[in-house]
Structures are given as structure tokens and as C-alpha cells.
Design an enzyme around this catalytic site. Structure first.
Site, PDB file in Angstrom:
ATOM      1  N   ARG A  76      73.947  37.835  46.718  1.00  0.00           N
ATOM      2  CA  ARG A  76      73.888  38.990  45.802  1.00  0.00           C
ATOM      3  C   ARG A  76      72.451  39.289  45.365  1.00  0.00           C
ATOM      4  O   ARG A  76      72.126  40.407  44.989  1.00  0.00           O
ATOM      5  CB  ARG A  76      74.819  38.783  44.598  1.00  0.00           C
ATOM      6  N   TYR A 128      76.153  66.923  45.703  1.00  0.00           N
ATOM      7  CA  TYR A 128      77.332  66.204  46.155  1.00  0.00           C
ATOM      8  C   TYR A 128      78.328  66.057  45.001  1.00  0.00           C
ATOM      9  O   TYR A 128      77.961  65.634  43.910  1.00  0.00           O
ATOM     10  CB  TYR A 128      76.885  64.831  46.677  1.00  0.00           C
ATOM     11  N   ASP A 200      67.864  63.540  46.999  1.00  0.00           N
ATOM     12  CA  ASP A 200      68.927  63.043  47.880  1.00  0.00           C
ATOM     13  C   ASP A 200      68.627  63.616  49.264  1.00  0.00           C
ATOM     14  O   ASP A 200      68.775  64.820  49.504  1.00  0.00           O
ATOM     15  CB  ASP A 200      70.295  63.490  47.353  1.00  0.00           C
ATOM     16  N   LYS A 225      76.072  58.183  56.361  1.00  0.00           N
ATOM     17  CA  LYS A 225      76.039  59.425  57.128  1.00  0.00           C
ATOM     18  C   LYS A 225      75.127  59.243  58.349  1.00  0.00           C
ATOM     19  O   LYS A 225      75.434  58.460  59.213  1.00  0.00           O
ATOM     20  CB  LYS A 225      75.603  60.561  56.206  1.00  0.00           C
TER      21      LYS A 225
HETATM   22  C1  LIG Z   1      78.207  61.156  51.064  1.00  0.00           C
HETATM   23  C2  LIG Z   1      77.122  61.547  50.168  1.00  0.00           C
HETATM   24  C3  LIG Z   1      76.816  60.794  49.023  1.00  0.00           C
HETATM   25  C4  LIG Z   1      77.626  59.594  48.618  1.00  0.00           C
HETATM   26  O1  LIG Z   1      77.546  58.564  49.546  1.00  0.00           O
HETATM   27  P1  LIG Z   1      78.743  57.512  49.825  1.00  0.00           P
HETATM   28  O2  LIG Z   1      78.205  56.640  50.883  1.00  0.00           O
HETATM   29  O3  LIG Z   1      79.939  58.327  50.254  1.00  0.00           O
HETATM   30  O4  LIG Z   1      79.009  56.796  48.553  1.00  0.00           O
HETATM   31  C5  LIG Z   1      75.741  61.205  48.247  1.00  0.00           C
HETATM   32  N1  LIG Z   1      75.019  62.296  48.565  1.00  0.00           N
HETATM   33  C6  LIG Z   1      75.298  63.051  49.650  1.00  0.00           C
HETATM   34  C7  LIG Z   1      74.458  64.252  49.943  1.00  0.00           C
HETATM   35  C8  LIG Z   1      76.359  62.706  50.481  1.00  0.00           C
HETATM   36  O5  LIG Z   1      76.636  63.465  51.546  1.00  0.00           O
END
Ligand SMILES: *Cc1c(COP(=O)(O)O)cnc(C)c1O
Length: 400
Positions: A76, A128, A200, A225
């Protein structure tokens, strides 16, 4: 390769660790394609293995007084596979350090958990949905104020700033409207106000856009992603410039516990190796699909920053290498017409998420539920790596 192009993972680690070399940091000559393939890829000193060993151990031998004699004590806190992924993400974004988490949302929550009660956060208006939900449901409980602003309007941002504003949170391109925000201009305003700018960067990836070099302070990725890239692993990360923020984030992660698993880290690291190649093809496919949709009479509007008609096109040209493979479009008509298209596609899969090799389509308003402000006739598309003509034929038959 000369020795000065190799560097160690972190000067704070032990000698055993220092033997593990990674490339990238301190070597600006290396290009992203090379960093993606080689960062965190130091050959295993015990076996000579090129593919990084996957260390599943949760605990590591330490000295009698808990000395981390091998550099690690407990998973951790940190583990070897995770450190390799962090080295690669750090070098791709050009930051001081990367911190990886179990999901993008865990990374998002961790940043907000570094703020003191009484702080104020400004979010851009197309972000998001679950970050929006996090702000609505949890920030008040933590004593943090937030507001949502149209940050395409720079004067609007200046008016929205408060003395207590500590963080400005943007997404560009945004989800799901593909809005483009000017990272450089926003970072100047944030700096003057004494607030951090977080970007982001999930849709763009470090291959298409490097926010830290444009003045941002923190980059967030849902590595679920494009970084992972194969729809088979959940993860998130933050890349930072400041040691102070890094220390806070490491503390949040260790104590609140949303650590990235070794196997998850291994899969994301494997995904990063091909990220530059994939993004090139993703972007080419995204351009082709956007152009075909824009020419289709059943389509009312296409939201894709690569189209010259997109209001953010000029800023996107300046701050992105290419325009990626996320796009949304409005089907002429309403909800029924959009759902009709989503039900007639044969190659595109009706599924949420994005950034994998396979092309996905989603009626975003249905996914987001009752509170969604997304138009009912909007479909969001994640363009994959199939042949673009097959993808276009599929969409056009569904739109016919
Ligand atoms: C999917 C996504 C998130 C969140 O990520 P997770 O891995 O699903 O928790 C945050 N920002 C954007 C732009 C996303 O597409």
C-alpha cells in the site's frame, strides 16, 4: 546510449533500486515514442527479463527496525510494478512525479482530499459526470465549496475567483461535448490567483497534449481509457510538478488506500508501450469518421475539435498534436432517432467507456441518468482502431 541519458527512478530509493534504471527524465532529447517504449522498462537485474516482472507480494523483507532494506515494505506504500508505471507516466507528461491509483475517480478524489476545509474549487462546465457527482455529493461534506463555470470565458473565470480558490479543474477536450479550453491562458490566471490548475488529460493522452508544459500544475488521467488501451484494466493517475503536492498525494493514497494493484499497473504499463502508435491511428480514424458524419444529412452537428467549424479548433491546433478519437454528434430529430441509430449499428458496440481498440457508441443522456444535461439526440463515439471505412459504412447505414 550514453549513461547520462539513463536515470534512476527516485533518488530517495535504496541502492538496489538505484540499480534499476529508467530513461526519460533529465533527457529532453528523447521523443515521446521512445519514452513510451522504454521508460520504466529497465531490465530486471536478477533475471535479465525484458518484460517487467510482476511483483504480487504485499509485503517485503525489512530490517529489524523496519528499515526498508530493499526499498519496499508494504504494497500500500509502494510496490515495484507500480513504480515502473509511475516512472513512465511521469516521463511522458514531463512532471516531477506520477502517483497511480486504482481508478480515475480515486485519483480525482485524492486531489480534492488534499484541500483544507474552507477551500473553493472551480470546475469547468463540461466535465466527466462522476467528477461532477463527486463535487456535488462529497465536497460539501468535506467543507469545500465549489462552483461550475464556463471557462471559455476568461473574464468569467476572473469574476468567479475567490480568495479561497485553491484549485481550477478543467477537462480539454471535454466529455461529452468536446469543448476546448485554453490551458496556457487559464494557467496564467490560476497562477496570479494562487490557485492550482488541474487538467484532466484523459481524452488527449500525453501523446497529443502535455498540459504541464503549457503551465498546468496537475494532470489527471483515467488510465482505464487510452493509456491501458484495451478495455481490460481500471486505473488512474496524477502527474505533478511540486514536491509539496506530491507528498500530500502520497499520504492520501497510503492512508485512504486507493492504490493501484500490481497487475493493473503491469497492464497499463504494457498499454503505454503502444500509446503513441495507437494515438496516431486513433486520431486518423477520428478525423475520417468526423468528416463523414459532418457530411451526412441525418446528422445535425458533429462535436470534434479537428473540424475547422469547431469553435475550439484554433486553440486545439495550438495545444494538441492531433485531435484524438473522441467525438459526439447530434442526430436530426430527438431521443428516439438517436436511440434508433445506436440500435442499428453492427460494428460499433453500445458500451460506455472509451479509449480501447474497439469502437464504441453511447447514448450519453441514458448513461448519465435523470440529472444529465446532455442533449437527448446526442451520441458519443470512441473511435477504435478498425479500418475507418468499415466504421464509416457502419455509421452511415445506421443513419440512413
Ligand atoms: C473515465 C473518466 C474518468 C474516471 O475514470 P475511472 O477510471 O472510470 O474511474 C475521469 N475523467 C474522464 C475524462 C474520464 O473519461
Amino acid at each position: 546510449m550514453s549513461d547520462n541519458r539513463k536515470i534512476t527512478i527516485s533518488s530517495s530509493l535504496t541502492a538496489a533500486h538505484n540499480a534499476m534504471r529508467v530513461m526519460g527524465r533529465g533527457s529532453p532529447a528523447l521523443r515521446p515514442e521512445t519514452i513510451a517504449v522504454r521508460a520504466g522498462a529497465e531490465i530486471d537485474p536478477d533475471t535479465g527479463a525484458l518484460s517487467p516482472p510482476l511483483h504480487l507480494s504485499t509485503t517485503f523483507e525489512h530490517g529489524p527496525a523496519s528499515e526498508a532494506i530493499h526499498g519496499f515494505r508494504y504494497a500500500r506504500e509502494k510496490n515495484p510494478t507500480q513504480l515502473r508505471l509511475e516512472a513512465a507516466l511521469r516521463d511522458l507528461e514531463g512532471g516531477l512525479a506520477a502517483v497511480v491509483f486504482s481508478s480515475g475517480m480515486a485519483a480525482a478524489a485524492a486531489v480534492l482530499q488534499t484541500l483544507k476545509p474552507g477551500s473553493h474549487v472551480i470546475f469547468s462546465d463540461d466535465i466527466y459526470i462522476d467528477v461532477r457527482n463527486l463535487a456535488r455529493d462529497f465536497l460539501p461534506v468535506w467543507g469545500i465549496d465549489s462552483s461550475i463555470e464556463n471557462l471559455q470565458d476568461l473574464d468569467g473565470l476572473s469574476r468567479a475567483l475567490r480568495p479561497s480558490t485553491k484549485l481550477i479543474w478543467i477537462e480539454t477536450p471535454s466529455n461529452p461535448l468536446l469543448k476546448i479550453l485554453d490551458i496556457q491562458s487559464l494557467s496564467l490566471i490560476a497562477r496570479q490567483a494562487g490557485a492550482l490548475l488541474l487538467v484532466d488529460n484523459t481524452f488527449a493522452t500525453p501523446i497529443l497534449q502535455r498540459p504541464l508544459s503549457l503551465g498546468a500544475d496537475v494532470v489527471l488521467h483515467s488510465t482505464t481509457k487510452y493509456c491501458g488501451g484495451h478495455s481490460d484494466v481500471q486505473g488512474g493517475c496524477l502527474i505533478v510538478k511540486s514536491q509539496e503536492l506530491l507528498d500530500k498525494l502520497l499520504h492520501v493514497r497510503e492512508i485512504l488506500g486507493a492504490v493501484a494493484s500490481p497487475f493493473g499497473s503491469w497492464l497499463i504499463l504494457r498499454g503505454l508501450r503502444s500509446l503513441p502508435c495507437r494515438m496516431e491511428r486513433h486520431s486518423a480514424n477520428g478525423n475520417a469518421v468526423a468528416a463523414a458524419l459532418a457530411a451526412c444529412p441525418s446528422v445535425q452537428t458533429v462535436y470534434y475539435p479537428g473540424l475547422p467549424s469547431h469553435p475550439g479548433h484554433h486553440v486545439a491546433r495550438r495545444q494538441m498534436k492531433s485531435f484524438g478519437a473522441m467525438l459526439s454528434f447530434l442526430v436530426r430529430g430527438g431521443r428516439e432517432e438517436a436511440l434508433g441509430v445506436a440500435s442499428r449499428v453492427k460494428l460499433f458496440v453500445n458500451a460506455t467507456s472509451l479509449g480501447g481498440v474497439e469502437s464504441l457508441i453511447e447514448h450519453r443522456a441514458s448513461n448519465e441518468g435523470k440529472l444529465s444535461r446532455v442533449p437527448q439526440n446526442l451520441l458519443r463515439v470512441s473511435v477504435g482502431l478498425e479500418h475507418p471505412d468499415d466504421l464509416i459504412e457502419d455509421l452511415l447505414q445506421a443513419l440512413a
